[in-house]
Scaffold this motif. Structure first.
Motif, mmCIF file in Angstrom:
data_model
loop_
_atom_site.group_PDB
_atom_site.id
_atom_site.type_symbol
_atom_site.label_atom_id
_atom_site.label_comp_id
_atom_site.label_asym_id
_atom_site.label_seq_id
_atom_site.Cartn_x
_atom_site.Cartn_y
_atom_site.Cartn_z
ATOM 1 N N LEU A 119 0.822 -1.218 0.000
ATOM 2 C CA LEU A 119 0.000 0.000 0.000
ATOM 3 C C LEU A 119 0.855 1.267 0.000
ATOM 4 O O LEU A 119 0.746 2.093 -0.896
ATOM 5 N N LEU A 120 1.716 1.414 0.979
ATOM 6 C CA LEU A 120 2.440 2.676 1.140
ATOM 7 C C LEU A 120 3.396 2.970 -0.009
ATOM 8 O O LEU A 120 3.522 4.129 -0.433
ATOM 9 N N THR A 121 4.045 1.949 -0.548
ATOM 10 C CA THR A 121 4.943 2.152 -1.685
ATOM 11 C C THR A 121 4.159 2.620 -2.908
ATOM 12 O O THR A 121 4.597 3.515 -3.638
ATOM 13 N N HIS A 122 2.980 2.021 -3.130
ATOM 14 C CA HIS A 122 2.129 2.459 -4.240
ATOM 15 C C HIS A 122 1.753 3.933 -4.068
ATOM 16 O O HIS A 122 1.828 4.721 -5.014
ATOM 17 N N ALA A 123 1.320 4.282 -2.872
ATOM 18 C CA ALA A 123 0.909 5.663 -2.607
ATOM 19 C C ALA A 123 2.072 6.629 -2.840
ATOM 20 O O ALA A 123 1.887 7.699 -3.431
#
Length: 141
Positions: free
Chosen positions: A5-9
């Motif tokens: 999630l956080l890497t995508h964001a």
């Protein structure tokens, strides 16, 4: 959460200024059918992928007025070399998986790549905020 999630964001945050300045662009994330099905012992993974799908929908509303589409591909059971090392009784898992699917072959990385290519291409210009499920109809949601 970091990887799924956080890497995508963070990546989306890095590219959106350039895309919105240009007035066009495509972003495609990869999720999992497990967001629809659930599975024992994968709560954190499923929560992260579900968050990613929510992020895609929210960003579709934010980026659409700037000519940028954002979608995701919801991948099913995809055959990769690493699974043989981590899945106990791999042959039995393959039989169980094929029993669940309407298309009686394993999904391949190329199946996911084709869906990403479509969503990133010119024919998907009026599609945003969607998750395209690519799973041999394992999960018909």
């Amino acid at each position: 959460m970091e990887i799924n999630l956080l890497t995508h964001a963070a990546c989306v945050q890095l590219v959106t200024p350039a895309l919105t300045r240009r007035g066009r662009g495509r972003i495609v994330a990869v999720s999992s059918v497990l967001t629809q099905l659930g599975r024992v012992d994968l709560a954190a993974y499923i929560a992260a992928k579900s968050g990613l799908e929510g992020l895609v929908r929210a960003l579709a509303r934010e980026l659409g007025p700037h000519g940028v589409t954002i979608n995701c591909v919801r991948a099913g059971s995809i055959e990769v070399p690493a699974e043989q090392a981590v899945v106990p009784d791999h042959a039995a898992m393959v039989v169980r998986q094929l029993d669940r699917q309407c298309i009686k072959r394993r999904g391949l990385p190329d199946d996911i790549a084709a869906a990403v290519g479509f969503l990133a291409g010119p024919d998907a210009g009026f599609i945003t905020g969607q998750c395209l499920t690519v799973d041999g109809s394992w999960c018909m949601a």
